[in-house]
Design an enzyme around this catalytic site. Sequence first.
Site, short mmCIF file in Angstrom:
data_model
loop_
_atom_site.label_atom_id
_atom_site.label_comp_id
_atom_site.label_asym_id
_atom_site.label_seq_id
_atom_site.Cartn_x
_atom_site.Cartn_y
_atom_site.Cartn_z
N ASN A 89 -3.93 8.96 3.85
CA ASN A 89 -2.96 8.29 4.16
C ASN A 89 -3.00 7.92 5.58
O ASN A 89 -2.19 7.25 6.19
CB ASN A 89 -1.56 8.78 4.03
CG ASN A 89 -1.05 9.17 2.57
OD1 ASN A 89 -1.31 8.05 1.73
ND2 ASN A 89 -0.32 10.06 2.14
N HIS A 140 -5.97 -6.06 -1.58
CA HIS A 140 -6.92 -6.17 -0.32
C HIS A 140 -7.13 -7.76 -0.19
O HIS A 140 -7.89 -7.95 1.11
CB HIS A 140 -8.14 -5.61 -0.82
CG HIS A 140 -7.70 -4.15 -0.65
ND1 HIS A 140 -8.94 -3.22 -1.07
CD2 HIS A 140 -6.72 -3.41 -0.58
CE1 HIS A 140 -8.23 -2.07 -0.78
NE2 HIS A 140 -7.17 -2.14 -0.45
N ARG A 150 0.87 -1.21 0.04
CA ARG A 150 0.06 0.02 0.02
C ARG A 150 0.85 1.13 -0.01
O ARG A 150 0.56 2.24 -0.55
CB ARG A 150 -1.08 0.03 1.22
CG ARG A 150 -1.86 1.10 1.40
CD ARG A 150 -2.74 1.14 2.64
NE ARG A 150 -3.41 2.07 2.42
CZ ARG A 150 -4.42 2.79 3.53
NH1 ARG A 150 -3.84 2.20 4.77
NH2 ARG A 150 -5.11 3.70 3.33
N HIS A 191 0.71 4.31 -2.65
CA HIS A 191 0.09 5.75 -2.39
C HIS A 191 1.40 6.80 -2.90
O HIS A 191 1.16 7.81 -3.08
CB HIS A 191 0.06 5.55 -0.84
CG HIS A 191 -1.56 5.40 -0.42
ND1 HIS A 191 -2.25 6.17 0.38
CD2 HIS A 191 -2.10 4.28 -0.66
CE1 HIS A 191 -3.27 5.45 0.34
NE2 HIS A 191 -3.51 4.50 -0.04
#
Length: 321
Positions: free
Chosen positions: A96, A193, A66, A70
């Site tokens: 975030n 996920h 992740r 990001h």
Amino acid sequence: MDPHHSLRTIFVFVTILILSLNNIEIKAQLSPTFYDTTCPNALTTIRTSIRTAVSRQRRMAALLIRLHFHDCFVQGCNASILLNDPATTERTALSNTGVGGYEAIDAAKSAVENICPGIVSCADILAVAARDASVAVGGPSWSVRLGRRDSTRANRALADGLPRADQDLPSLIRDFDAKGLNERDMVALSGCHTIGQSRCVAFRARIYSNASDIDANFASTRRRNCPANRGNGDGNLAPLDLVTPNSFDNNYFRNLVQRRGLLQSDQVLFNGGSTDSIVLEYSNNPRRFASDFAAAMVKMGDIELLTGANGVIRTTCNAAN
């Protein structure tokens, strides 16, 4: 023919050609063997550090993947998310919240600096760490093209525009398309996920919606640790994949087919829209999912790079040199 129209057409064509050539040039500067001469033990050192971090905390794998995502979606894959100047840091952006893994990247960077000072960028360490994290929990591997350089500044405003847990399908498609990623890339990347957890505040509205796109028993289970009132249990965690939360597999997609996606932005991938067929394909074909996920990670890792004389090699990842 209108001469002005012809000139405009030529101008657009030349502009597209220049952008395409620039992109080809950047990709040509990247290579999986980039550090073979200057720091031959870099990849082994990073892998050892990441394996140690994941063995200590299984959730670290999801956090690192992740973190890379990001980073790449704000100014490109240049490690700007790692900068921690309070005035400009992207870390405190609302999008975030819950992002982690910074300490694992710092540890990997420190280990690499010990053997090759000032050679390996934080952006490359982050890209390699995401790959190694996937492998550590049974996920796919891929060849990471190297040669990225680091940004000297963060951009908090852009970080506030990252994809959100409550988005609908059309807006998600637009956000990914803006980064050069198509619908298949988006669905494959969402498959990360299959590991990790999410905070109650991100999925509360979905589990209390009583909507037709969520399995009632699943919603009831998730409500046990996520109170209805905002401000009460906001940080309580739930696994994004109810079945195998610590293993990288295709159960995430099987969950979506059963209306058991934890986040609204997950379930919209299978809710009568254009991505339903991709979700079904991945739910039935784990090898295709693993292959497409690896390809999408490579593609994402090429977003808006700094290479050559652009950017720097930061000596510590959380601060500019």
